[in-house]
Design an enzyme around this catalytic site. Sequence first.
Site, PDB file in Angstrom:
ATOM      1  N   HIS A   1       0.852  -1.196   0.000  1.00 36.44           N
ATOM      2  CA  HIS A   1       0.000   0.000   0.000  1.00 36.44           C
ATOM      3  C   HIS A   1       0.879   1.235   0.000  1.00 36.44           C
ATOM      4  O   HIS A   1       1.979   1.233   0.553  1.00 36.44           O
ATOM      5  CB  HIS A   1      -0.954   0.024   1.197  1.00 36.44           C
TER       6      HIS A   1
ATOM      7  N   HIS B   1       0.952   5.185   1.096  1.00 44.47           N
ATOM      8  CA  HIS B   1       0.311   6.242   1.886  1.00 44.47           C
ATOM      9  C   HIS B   1       0.405   7.550   1.117  1.00 44.47           C
ATOM     10  O   HIS B   1       1.503   7.942   0.690  1.00 44.47           O
ATOM     11  CB  HIS B   1       1.061   6.451   3.210  1.00 44.47           C
TER      12      HIS B   1
HETATM   13  P1  5GP Z   1       1.855   0.421   7.365  1.00 48.95           P
HETATM   14  O1  5GP Z   1       2.480   0.671   8.698  1.00 48.95           O
HETATM   15  O2  5GP Z   1       1.607  -1.052   7.125  1.00 48.95           O
HETATM   16  O3  5GP Z   1       2.567   1.069   6.234  1.00 48.95           O
HETATM   17  O4  5GP Z   1       0.452   1.152   7.421  1.00 48.95           O
HETATM   18  C1  5GP Z   1      -0.786   0.497   7.594  1.00 48.95           C
HETATM   19  C2  5GP Z   1      -1.851   1.558   7.613  1.00 48.95           C
HETATM   20  O5  5GP Z   1      -3.104   0.910   7.471  1.00 48.95           O
HETATM   21  C3  5GP Z   1      -1.910   2.385   8.900  1.00 48.95           C
HETATM   22  O6  5GP Z   1      -1.796   3.764   8.568  1.00 48.95           O
HETATM   23  C4  5GP Z   1      -3.270   2.033   9.488  1.00 48.95           C
HETATM   24  O7  5GP Z   1      -3.884   3.120  10.116  1.00 48.95           O
HETATM   25  C5  5GP Z   1      -4.037   1.566   8.272  1.00 48.95           C
HETATM   26  N1  5GP Z   1      -5.077   0.587   8.573  1.00 48.95           N
HETATM   27  C6  5GP Z   1      -4.927  -0.549   9.289  1.00 48.95           C
HETATM   28  N2  5GP Z   1      -6.087  -1.230   9.329  1.00 48.95           N
HETATM   29  C7  5GP Z   1      -6.978  -0.512   8.609  1.00 48.95           C
HETATM   30  C8  5GP Z   1      -8.373  -0.718   8.302  1.00 48.95           C
HETATM   31  O8  5GP Z   1      -9.007  -1.687   8.689  1.00 48.95           O
HETATM   32  N3  5GP Z   1      -8.974   0.238   7.543  1.00 48.95           N
HETATM   33  C9  5GP Z   1      -8.289   1.331   7.076  1.00 48.95           C
HETATM   34  N4  5GP Z   1      -8.982   2.198   6.327  1.00 48.95           N
HETATM   35  N5  5GP Z   1      -6.986   1.557   7.367  1.00 48.95           N
HETATM   36  C10 5GP Z   1      -6.343   0.645   8.126  1.00 48.95           C
END
Ligand code: 5GP
Length: 150
Positions: free
Chosen positions: A99, A101
């Site tokens: 993903h 951001h």
């Molecule tokens: P990472 O640390 O993996 O790059 O970021 C994961 C992101 O996914 C975090 O910013 C977190 O807030 C978001 N996230 C985790 N679970 C969910 C969810 O169920 N729904 C949404 N919309 N965002 C999520």
Amino acid sequence: MTDSIFSKIIRGEIPSHRVYEDDFVIAILDIAPLSEGHTLVIPKEPAATIDELSDDHSAAVGRVLPRITRAIKKVTGATSVNILQNNGADAGQAVEHVHFHIIPRFKDRNENVSGSPDKNNGPGLRLDWTPGTLTAEEALELGKHIKRLL
Ligand code: 5GP
């Protein structure tokens, strides 16, 4: 291949605020935003990290990132934007599904003032870069090995 929370969101088994969808990609509002408009652009392919992602899905993400960023800037009034992409636990990745951001930044909002620790008292993205050095010899040696694999 993983079946992460994002795969469940893509299949519609878990609700999300979906702002964009095509055959390859969805974009949803982050559930715990670092700033107003924080959005996740997610390829539908269930690759855990970017190095596992196919060229087609990678291209599809690249195609829509600028458009989605433009829409977010327009709606939120963001003055700048960080595109952040974590791969692996050591890089801070929490959800094992690729993903991107999109994190809007705002000139006059405390939570987004980089380099002003006294103002960093709210939610937001903190960037703490500690640059190293690279000699010409190191660059040649490292570059040679990387190039050979591409
Ligand atoms: P990472 O640390 O993996 O790059 O970021 C994961 C992101 O996914 C975090 O910013 C977190 O807030 C978001 N996230 C985790 N679970 C969910 C969810 O169920 N729904 C949404 N919309 N965002 C999520």
